[in-house]
Design an enzyme around this catalytic site. Structure first.
Site, PDB file in Angstrom:
ATOM      1  N   GLY A   1      98.643 -12.176  -4.329  1.00 20.89           N
ATOM      2  CA  GLY A   1      99.277 -11.046  -3.656  1.00 20.89           C
ATOM      3  C   GLY A   1      98.449  -9.784  -3.515  1.00 20.89           C
ATOM      4  O   GLY A   1      98.660  -9.005  -2.597  1.00 20.89           O
TER       5      GLY A   1
ATOM      6  N   GLU B   1      98.105  -4.898  -9.095  1.00 22.45           N
ATOM      7  CA  GLU B   1      99.175  -5.787  -8.651  1.00 22.45           C
ATOM      8  C   GLU B   1      99.675  -5.353  -7.274  1.00 22.45           C
ATOM      9  O   GLU B   1      99.593  -4.177  -6.912  1.00 22.45           O
ATOM     10  CB  GLU B   1     100.354  -5.705  -9.643  1.00 22.45           C
ATOM     11  CG  GLU B   1     100.305  -6.729 -10.760  1.00 22.45           C
ATOM     12  CD  GLU B   1     100.753  -8.118 -10.312  1.00 22.45           C
ATOM     13  OE1 GLU B   1     100.697  -8.421  -9.103  1.00 22.45           O
ATOM     14  OE2 GLU B   1     101.170  -8.890 -11.185  1.00 22.45           O
ATOM     15  N   ASP B   2     100.216  -6.303  -6.538  1.00 25.29           N
ATOM     16  CA  ASP B   2     100.868  -5.986  -5.268  1.00 25.29           C
ATOM     17  C   ASP B   2     102.238  -5.367  -5.528  1.00 25.29           C
ATOM     18  O   ASP B   2     102.593  -4.341  -4.975  1.00 25.29           O
ATOM     19  CB  ASP B   2     101.002  -7.242  -4.393  1.00 25.29           C
ATOM     20  CG  ASP B   2     101.604  -8.436  -5.147  1.00 25.29           C
ATOM     21  OD1 ASP B   2     101.843  -8.354  -6.376  1.00 25.29           O
ATOM     22  OD2 ASP B   2     101.834  -9.474  -4.495  1.00 25.29           O
TER      23      ASP B   2
ATOM     24  N   ASP C   1     108.220  -6.411 -10.108  1.00 27.47           N
ATOM     25  CA  ASP C   1     109.656  -6.627  -9.898  1.00 27.47           C
ATOM     26  C   ASP C   1     110.319  -6.568 -11.282  1.00 27.47           C
ATOM     27  O   ASP C   1     110.603  -5.486 -11.792  1.00 27.47           O
ATOM     28  CB  ASP C   1     109.795  -7.979  -9.192  1.00 27.47           C
ATOM     29  CG  ASP C   1     111.202  -8.314  -8.748  1.00 27.47           C
ATOM     30  OD1 ASP C   1     112.137  -7.617  -9.151  1.00 27.47           O
ATOM     31  OD2 ASP C   1     111.380  -9.290  -8.006  1.00 27.47           O
TER      32      ASP C   1
ATOM     33  N   PHE D   1     113.945  -7.649  -0.931  1.00 25.47           N
ATOM     34  CA  PHE D   1     112.732  -8.454  -0.744  1.00 25.47           C
ATOM     35  C   PHE D   1     111.843  -7.891   0.367  1.00 25.47           C
ATOM     36  O   PHE D   1     112.331  -7.507   1.429  1.00 25.47           O
ATOM     37  CB  PHE D   1     113.115  -9.906  -0.425  1.00 25.47           C
ATOM     38  CG  PHE D   1     111.975 -10.853  -0.617  1.00 25.47           C
ATOM     39  CD1 PHE D   1     111.622 -11.299  -1.882  1.00 25.47           C
ATOM     40  CD2 PHE D   1     111.224 -11.274   0.470  1.00 25.47           C
ATOM     41  CE1 PHE D   1     110.548 -12.152  -2.058  1.00 25.47           C
ATOM     42  CE2 PHE D   1     110.144 -12.130   0.302  1.00 25.47           C
ATOM     43  CZ  PHE D   1     109.808 -12.571  -0.968  1.00 25.47           C
TER      44      PHE D   1
ATOM     45  N   ARG E   1     101.619 -13.346   4.330  1.00 24.46           N
ATOM     46  CA  ARG E   1     100.627 -12.540   3.588  1.00 24.46           C
ATOM     47  C   ARG E   1      99.669 -11.813   4.516  1.00 24.46           C
ATOM     48  O   ARG E   1      99.110 -10.787   4.173  1.00 24.46           O
ATOM     49  CB  ARG E   1      99.787 -13.436   2.653  1.00 24.46           C
ATOM     50  CG  ARG E   1     100.556 -14.037   1.491  1.00 24.46           C
ATOM     51  CD  ARG E   1      99.550 -14.578   0.455  1.00 24.46           C
ATOM     52  NE  ARG E   1     100.167 -15.488  -0.503  1.00 24.46           N
ATOM     53  CZ  ARG E   1     100.767 -15.104  -1.628  1.00 24.46           C
ATOM     54  NH1 ARG E   1     100.881 -13.829  -1.923  1.00 24.46           N
ATOM     55  NH2 ARG E   1     101.282 -16.008  -2.454  1.00 24.46           N
TER      56      ARG E   1
HETATM   57  P1  IMP Z   1     107.823 -10.025 -11.660  1.00 27.98           P
HETATM   58  O1  IMP Z   1     107.137 -10.941 -12.633  1.00 27.98           O
HETATM   59  O2  IMP Z   1     109.294 -10.260 -11.579  1.00 27.98           O
HETATM   60  O3  IMP Z   1     107.483  -8.567 -11.863  1.00 27.98           O
HETATM   61  O4  IMP Z   1     107.346 -10.448 -10.221  1.00 27.98           O
HETATM   62  C1  IMP Z   1     106.083 -10.210  -9.808  1.00 27.98           C
HETATM   63  C2  IMP Z   1     105.667 -11.148  -8.712  1.00 27.98           C
HETATM   64  O5  IMP Z   1     106.757 -11.690  -7.959  1.00 27.98           O
HETATM   65  C3  IMP Z   1     104.866 -10.326  -7.747  1.00 27.98           C
HETATM   66  O6  IMP Z   1     103.509 -10.286  -8.128  1.00 27.98           O
HETATM   67  C4  IMP Z   1     105.104 -11.055  -6.454  1.00 27.98           C
HETATM   68  O7  IMP Z   1     104.187 -12.106  -6.324  1.00 27.98           O
HETATM   69  C5  IMP Z   1     106.490 -11.601  -6.575  1.00 27.98           C
HETATM   70  N1  IMP Z   1     107.479 -10.697  -5.924  1.00 27.98           N
HETATM   71  C6  IMP Z   1     108.398  -9.904  -6.512  1.00 27.98           C
HETATM   72  N2  IMP Z   1     109.131  -9.232  -5.605  1.00 27.98           N
HETATM   73  C7  IMP Z   1     108.639  -9.604  -4.394  1.00 27.98           C
HETATM   74  C8  IMP Z   1     108.985  -9.232  -3.038  1.00 27.98           C
HETATM   75  O8  IMP Z   1     109.887  -8.422  -2.746  1.00 27.98           O
HETATM   76  N3  IMP Z   1     108.260  -9.841  -2.066  1.00 27.98           N
HETATM   77  C9  IMP Z   1     107.256 -10.728  -2.310  1.00 27.98           C
HETATM   78  N4  IMP Z   1     106.906 -11.096  -3.558  1.00 27.98           N
HETATM   79  C10 IMP Z   1     107.599 -10.541  -4.600  1.00 27.98           C
HETATM   80 MG    MG Z   2     101.657 -10.858  -7.507  1.00 26.94          MG
END
Ligand code: IMP
Ligand code: MG
Length: 176
Positions: free
Chosen positions: A47, A101-102, A105, A154, A167
């Site tokens: 990402g 990080e992108d 969440d 999302f 992407r």
């Molecule tokens: P976390 O572990 O829940 O913080 O999620 C992190 C990963 O989930 C990010 O690095 C993304 O790859 C993916 N992610 C979370 N939210 C989104 C979104 O809204 N769109 C696309 N990818 C997401």
């Molecule tokens: Mg990611």
């Protein structure tokens, strides 16, 4: 204008110029914080590939960079089941690292990443994320550089995918 990615419709959310302006500000802030030291930027694939590329173009200080690839977690409950796929190829011991990080969440990925990096005893770990969903983030790891705080909806584009698609979209779109 609305776009379609697979079965979902998305609307424009953060434009390319807004992204660039914010990255430029944050790059300057990081540079000031680094005080002439040589940080190691570590992009989290897939990402973050666009973020790292553009952030680095705005960063004119000395630095090193690398990437790490993590397996995406299976199901949200398996929080620490994030596996390292493509490993670090740089010695980060006693270095100041900035994880890029992108999006953050829930923060599960971040927790796993931080544990992984701590094993290598860096001097400092700072976290950069282009987007943060504050309503979803339940962890206590401080986020040092945040591009945009966004609603818990999302998004896709600028490196971020919906089921592996989207992407390559140069701007950020939000689900309709
Ligand atoms: P976390 O572990 O829940 O913080 O999620 C992190 C990963 O989930 C990010 O690095 C993304 O790859 C993916 N992610 C979370 N939210 C989104 C979104 O809204 N769109 C696309 N990818 C997401
Ligand atoms: Mg990611």
């Amino acid at each position: 204008m609305e776009i379609q990615v697979l079965d979902k419709t998305f609307v424009p959310f953060i434009s390319g110029s807004e992204i660039q302006d914010r990255l430029k500000e944050l790059a300057q802030q990081i540079q000031a914080d680094m005080q002439g030291e040589v940080p190691v930027f570590i992009g989290v694939l897939n990402g973050s590939f666009m973020v790292v590329s553009d952030l680095m173009k705005h960063y004119s200080g000395a630095c090193e960079m690398s990437f790490i690839k993590m397996a995406s977690y299976i199901g949200t409950q398996s929080s620490n089941q994030v596996n390292q796929l493509l490993g670090l190829d740089i010695d980060i011991t006693d270095r100041r690292i900035i994880v890029v990080e992108d999006i953050v969440d829930t923060g599960n990925t971040l927790v796993a990443l931080k544990e992984l990096f701590e094993q290598h005893r860096p001097k400092e770990i700072k976290i950069f994320t282009l987007c943060l969903k504050p309503e979803a983030y339940t962890k206590s790891i401080p986020l040092d550089y945040v591009g945009f705080e966004i609603a818990n909806k999302f998004i896709v584009g600028y490196g971020m995918d919906y089921d592996k698609h989207g992407r390559n979209i140069p701007e950020i779109y939000q689900i309709k």
